[in-house]
Scaffold this active site. Structure first.
Site, PDB file in Angstrom:
ATOM      1  N   LEU A   1       0.852  -1.187   0.000  1.00  0.00           N
ATOM      2  CA  LEU A   1       0.000   0.000   0.000  1.00  0.00           C
ATOM      3  C   LEU A   1       0.892   1.242   0.000  1.00  0.00           C
ATOM      4  CD1 LEU A   1      -2.975   0.553  -0.125  1.00  0.00           C
ATOM      5  CD2 LEU A   1      -3.089   0.447   2.355  1.00  0.00           C
ATOM      6  N   HIS A   2       1.597   1.432  -1.126  1.00  0.00           N
ATOM      7  CA  HIS A   2       2.546   2.545  -1.239  1.00  0.00           C
ATOM      8  C   HIS A   2       1.807   3.838  -1.562  1.00  0.00           C
ATOM      9  CE1 HIS A   2       2.130   2.460  -5.623  1.00  0.00           C
ATOM     10  NE2 HIS A   2       1.979   1.174  -5.431  1.00  0.00           N
ATOM     11  N   ALA A   3       2.546   4.909  -1.749  1.00  0.00           N
ATOM     12  CA  ALA A   3       1.935   6.231  -1.850  1.00  0.00           C
ATOM     13  C   ALA A   3       0.883   6.328  -2.944  1.00  0.00           C
ATOM     14  CB  ALA A   3       3.023   7.277  -2.084  1.00  0.00           C
TER      15      ALA A   3
ATOM     16  N   ALA B   1      -2.163   4.276  -2.085  1.00  0.00           N
ATOM     17  CA  ALA B   1      -2.859   4.929  -0.973  1.00  0.00           C
ATOM     18  C   ALA B   1      -3.678   6.113  -1.486  1.00  0.00           C
ATOM     19  CB  ALA B   1      -1.855   5.384   0.078  1.00  0.00           C
TER      20      ALA B   1
ATOM     21  N   GLU C   1      -1.990  -2.674 -10.549  1.00  0.00           N
ATOM     22  CA  GLU C   1      -0.587  -3.034 -10.798  1.00  0.00           C
ATOM     23  C   GLU C   1      -0.443  -4.435 -11.378  1.00  0.00           C
ATOM     24  OE1 GLU C   1       1.876  -2.653  -7.319  1.00  0.00           O
ATOM     25  OE2 GLU C   1       0.980  -0.699  -6.925  1.00  0.00           O
TER      26      GLU C   1
END
Lengths: 318, 90
Positions: free
Chosen positions: B14-16, B19, B89
């Site tokens: 849950l990267h930037a 998020a 992704e």
């Protein structure tokens, strides 16, 4: 850009050139006094007349100032009277906007005579050619810079020019007034004249509305009268664009702040911040903060990036 | 109050950017959307970016989702789908 844009092809008459040019040029008019208003300078580039006098006149451009220096004058002086007329005959005097003689050299009387007949202004400066060319080119670059008018407000904040745009009625002028009362510099309201000088964008107010702002409910106000002479500025280099938008019109509200939007004016990229407007959001504080963030980024520090990098290390992603 | 169990399946966690996607999606709904890490009980409001980042959820992290409000059914469906798609992704 969601604004009316009007483009003009700038030009300058020789009369305006003499009137506005830097004082150090000390320009004197030797011939063609009555023709100054009708001759137009269209390029910031200058030319030297040497080769044209020697017979190769194919590349003489009509809209450029022709510089005549020591070498041209010496060349003409060593010619006989007939040869002088022949050399000058290579030139289409009617097509040249003006000749500028440097170093206070005196042109041969034949040149002045033909110039007067053909309505060609001959000017003179005490400066040497190389210096003259530098000053004239810089001056013309500014005067002949492409120009457009953008619907928006221009302020000077922390010494950078901030262009605030957005639909009419969104609160640009009210936001500007708030920022002016906090000590920021007012440059222009409603219409901003933007010139591209080199790679810079220089914004200023139209002469008529300089110092004036319109606030709905209060009418037209003079900012210098209200806030003092230090509250208004003539022009500012634009570095940041802030767009105010109705909340419902913003497709994607920025939440992280890693990606910077851009606005292109005259092909020059300007960083842009889109601020959604709604009650309870203090716009002037937001704009002020956007400018501080821009200043930090320009100096190489990005708070959002620092946090995200820290976060990425923990999450183990990129 | 519908609930669901989520698992982070995308490689970057849950990267930037993920998020931000979640926060933007959550903001479209009126309901309160809560994420709780099952292993540590750290909880986050899905409408706040800083809160979501605080979860520091890497790939494989399991999360309990609960939604409460007028449009809770639509909201939980959308959030579950976003997690299942691996935030675009995969």
């Amino acid at each position: 850009m969601p604004n009316e844009v009007q483009n003009e092809k700038p030009q300058l008459t020789v009369a305006e050139f003499i009137e506005k040019s830097p004082a150090e040029l000390e320009i004197k008019v030797l011939a063609g006094e009555n023709d100054l208003g009708g001759k137009k300078i269209e390029s910031e580039r200058i030319q030297k007349l040497g080769l044209a006098l020697a017979g190769f006149s194919r590349y003489v451009h009509s809209g450029r100032i022709q510089i005549v220096g020591q070498s041209e004058i010496s060349y003409l002086q060593h010619l006989s009277e007939n040869q002088k007329y022949e050399a000058l005959g290579h030139l289409d005097f009617a097509a040249i906007c003006c000749i500028l003689i440097t170093k206070n050299l005196n042109p041969p009387p034949e040149l002045l005579k033909i110039a007067a007949e053909k309505h060609l202004p001959i000017l003179q400066t005490p400066l040497v050619s190389s210096k003259t060319i530098g000053i004239v080119t810089n001056f013309l670059q500014e005067q002949l810079a492409p120009q457009m008018t953008i619907h928006g407000v221009l302020l000077g904040m922390y010494d950078i020019g901030v262009l605030i745009v957005g639909d009419s009625g969104i609160g640009k002028s009210e936001c500007a007034l708030d920022l002016i009362s906090r000590g920021h510099l007012f440059v222009s309201d409603d219409a901003v004249n933007i010139r591209k000088i080199g790679k810079r964008l220089e914004g200023q107010s139209p002469d008529l509305t300089f110092e004036y702002i319109e606030i709905r409910g209060l009418g037209i106000l003079n900012i210098r009268d209200l806030f003092g002479v230090s509250a208004v500025g003539k022009s500012k280099q634009i570095e940041l664009c802030v767009e105010l938008k109705k909340w419902s019109d913003v497709e994607e509200i920025e939440r992280v702040g890693l990606e910077m939007k851009e606005e292109k004016i005259f092909g020059v990229k300007l960083p842009k911040v889109v601020l959604p407007v709604s009650s309870g959001r203090n716009l002037s504080t937001l704009v002020e903060t956007a400018v501080r963030v821009h200043l930090l980024r320009r100096a190489g520090y990005d708070g959002a990036r620092t946090l995200i990098e820290k976060h990425s290390k923990i999450v183990g992603g990129n | 109050m519908p609930e669901a169990k989520l698992k982070i399946i995308n490689p970057l966690g849950l990267h930037a950017r993920a998020a931000a996607q979640l926060v933007r999606l959550a903001a479209k709904y009126e309901s309160r959307i809560l994420l709780v890490r099952r292993d540590s009980a750290v909880s986050a409001d899905a409408k706040s970016i800083l809160s979501v980042l605080t979860l520091a959820a890497a790939r494989g992290t399991e999360i309990d989702l609960s939604v409460n409000g007028a449009d809770e059914q639509a909201a939980i469906k959308a959030v579950v789908e976003l997690f299942a798609s691996g935030f675009g992704e995969l």
